[in-house]
Design an enzyme around this catalytic site. Sequence first.
Site, PDB file in Angstrom:
ATOM      1  N   ARG A  44      30.211  -4.544  24.793  1.00 25.42           N
ATOM      2  CA  ARG A  44      30.056  -4.437  26.257  1.00 25.42           C
ATOM      3  C   ARG A  44      31.377  -4.630  27.013  1.00 25.42           C
ATOM      4  O   ARG A  44      31.385  -5.069  28.167  1.00 25.42           O
ATOM      5  CB  ARG A  44      29.059  -5.475  26.782  1.00 25.42           C
ATOM      6  CG  ARG A  44      27.666  -5.267  26.273  1.00 25.42           C
ATOM      7  CD  ARG A  44      26.739  -6.350  26.729  1.00 25.42           C
ATOM      8  NE  ARG A  44      25.437  -6.128  26.131  1.00 25.42           N
ATOM      9  CZ  ARG A  44      24.288  -6.078  26.790  1.00 25.42           C
ATOM     10  NH1 ARG A  44      24.269  -6.277  28.087  1.00 25.42           N
ATOM     11  NH2 ARG A  44      23.159  -5.862  26.167  1.00 25.42           N
ATOM     12  N   ARG A  88      36.863 -23.685  30.311  1.00 24.23           N
ATOM     13  CA  ARG A  88      36.634 -22.539  31.206  1.00 24.23           C
ATOM     14  C   ARG A  88      37.739 -22.504  32.234  1.00 24.23           C
ATOM     15  O   ARG A  88      38.043 -23.522  32.869  1.00 24.23           O
ATOM     16  CB  ARG A  88      35.275 -22.671  31.894  1.00 24.23           C
ATOM     17  CG  ARG A  88      35.159 -21.848  33.157  1.00 24.23           C
ATOM     18  CD  ARG A  88      33.767 -21.744  33.723  1.00 24.23           C
ATOM     19  NE  ARG A  88      33.771 -21.539  35.165  1.00 24.23           N
ATOM     20  CZ  ARG A  88      34.166 -20.439  35.783  1.00 24.23           C
ATOM     21  NH1 ARG A  88      34.614 -19.410  35.102  1.00 24.23           N
ATOM     22  NH2 ARG A  88      34.148 -20.350  37.103  1.00 24.23           N
ATOM     23  N   THR A  91      37.686 -18.902  38.811  1.00 25.13           N
ATOM     24  CA  THR A  91      37.880 -19.072  40.257  1.00 25.13           C
ATOM     25  C   THR A  91      36.657 -19.788  40.816  1.00 25.13           C
ATOM     26  O   THR A  91      35.601 -19.820  40.191  1.00 25.13           O
ATOM     27  CB  THR A  91      38.032 -17.716  40.961  1.00 25.13           C
ATOM     28  OG1 THR A  91      36.944 -16.882  40.595  1.00 25.13           O
ATOM     29  CG2 THR A  91      39.340 -17.053  40.611  1.00 25.13           C
ATOM     30  N   ASP A 180      31.006 -22.505  41.803  1.00 21.21           N
ATOM     31  CA  ASP A 180      31.192 -21.396  40.866  1.00 21.21           C
ATOM     32  C   ASP A 180      29.837 -20.917  40.379  1.00 21.21           C
ATOM     33  O   ASP A 180      28.809 -21.235  40.997  1.00 21.21           O
ATOM     34  CB  ASP A 180      32.127 -21.804  39.710  1.00 21.21           C
ATOM     35  CG  ASP A 180      31.445 -22.642  38.643  1.00 21.21           C
ATOM     36  OD1 ASP A 180      30.347 -23.184  38.899  1.00 21.21           O
ATOM     37  OD2 ASP A 180      32.004 -22.747  37.536  1.00 21.21           O
ATOM     38  N   GLU A 182      29.044 -20.744  36.709  1.00 22.69           N
ATOM     39  CA  GLU A 182      28.865 -20.942  35.263  1.00 22.69           C
ATOM     40  C   GLU A 182      28.906 -22.392  34.789  1.00 22.69           C
ATOM     41  O   GLU A 182      28.278 -22.740  33.778  1.00 22.69           O
ATOM     42  CB  GLU A 182      29.964 -20.167  34.478  1.00 22.69           C
ATOM     43  CG  GLU A 182      29.914 -18.673  34.602  1.00 22.69           C
ATOM     44  CD  GLU A 182      30.626 -18.156  35.864  1.00 22.69           C
ATOM     45  OE1 GLU A 182      31.444 -18.914  36.430  1.00 22.69           O
ATOM     46  OE2 GLU A 182      30.358 -17.018  36.280  1.00 22.69           O
ATOM     47  N   ASP A 205      38.112 -18.503  47.240  1.00 26.19           N
ATOM     48  CA  ASP A 205      37.371 -18.189  48.470  1.00 26.19           C
ATOM     49  C   ASP A 205      37.106 -19.490  49.226  1.00 26.19           C
ATOM     50  O   ASP A 205      36.641 -20.453  48.619  1.00 26.19           O
ATOM     51  CB  ASP A 205      35.996 -17.595  48.136  1.00 26.19           C
ATOM     52  CG  ASP A 205      36.101 -16.411  47.197  1.00 26.19           C
ATOM     53  OD1 ASP A 205      36.189 -15.295  47.695  1.00 26.19           O
ATOM     54  OD2 ASP A 205      36.125 -16.636  45.962  1.00 26.19           O
TER      55      ASP A 205
HETATM   56  N1  HPA Z   1      30.838 -18.695  44.920  1.00 30.31           N
HETATM   57  C1  HPA Z   1      30.492 -18.706  43.638  1.00 30.31           C
HETATM   58  N2  HPA Z   1      31.344 -18.440  42.663  1.00 30.31           N
HETATM   59  C2  HPA Z   1      32.618 -18.153  43.008  1.00 30.31           C
HETATM   60  C3  HPA Z   1      33.024 -18.130  44.317  1.00 30.31           C
HETATM   61  C4  HPA Z   1      32.085 -18.411  45.324  1.00 30.31           C
HETATM   62  O1  HPA Z   1      32.395 -18.382  46.517  1.00 30.31           O
HETATM   63  N3  HPA Z   1      34.344 -17.803  44.339  1.00 30.31           N
HETATM   64  C5  HPA Z   1      34.708 -17.629  43.050  1.00 30.31           C
HETATM   65  N4  HPA Z   1      33.671 -17.845  42.244  1.00 30.31           N
END
Ligand code: HPA
Length: 235
Positions: A44, A88, A91, A180, A182, A205
Amino acid sequence: MNTPHINAKKNDFSELVIMSGDPNRVTYIAENFLKNSIQITNVRSMLGFTGYYQDVLVSVMCHGMGIPSAAIYVEELINFYNVKKIVRVGTCGAVRKDIFLKDIVVAMGACTDSSFNRVRFNQYDFSAIANFDMLMKTMHYAKKMNICIHVGNFFTSDTFYVKDKILFDLLKKYNILGIDMETAGIYSLSAEYNIQSVAICCVSDHLTLNQKISVKDRSYAFDNIIKIALLTLIS
Ligand code: HPA
């Protein structure tokens, strides 16, 4: 023989694995941080590589997005490939005013709106926590490299596009540092199967300030996280 989602051979993985959601980032780590890395799985397009970091064999594997995806890869790595330590690198979102874009946040624990842990923990509330030894090592290497990190609680969400101000206020009130998709699942699986894990994330973010980092800043902040992650993994 291999697993339904990983076509590496039985001994292709190191016991030490860096995991990240994005196959491009996994490739970037293998190409820029590992010596003599080879691609070992591509089912995948969820890529995995094994190579050397400071003469220690380590693997990098993609986990995709969300607990259901990450759990498949983590379970197969542990149960079939004998993986013992996972870092892990990813972001995360932030809601607090004192956490900024590009900051590094380490998940000491992770709450979740996912039913994954409740389902597996007989409907009780599972406290999904990092491995203490790996958390200490993460802090140690960040300090040694003079890199500022925040360590605290995460909220692992099943939903990326959330615009719920009430939820953001709640997360702020309860001192959630990173959001996040995970970590809570990876931590509970690590407890269940008695392996060690820690999650280190870069704030990409800001949910309450409505800000995002650029692609360029994303990779710069990431290099530091990868170095901390690799040192944590091999020590
Ligand atoms: N929310 C969830 N997971 C994320 C975000 C978020 O704003 N930014 C990066 N991973």
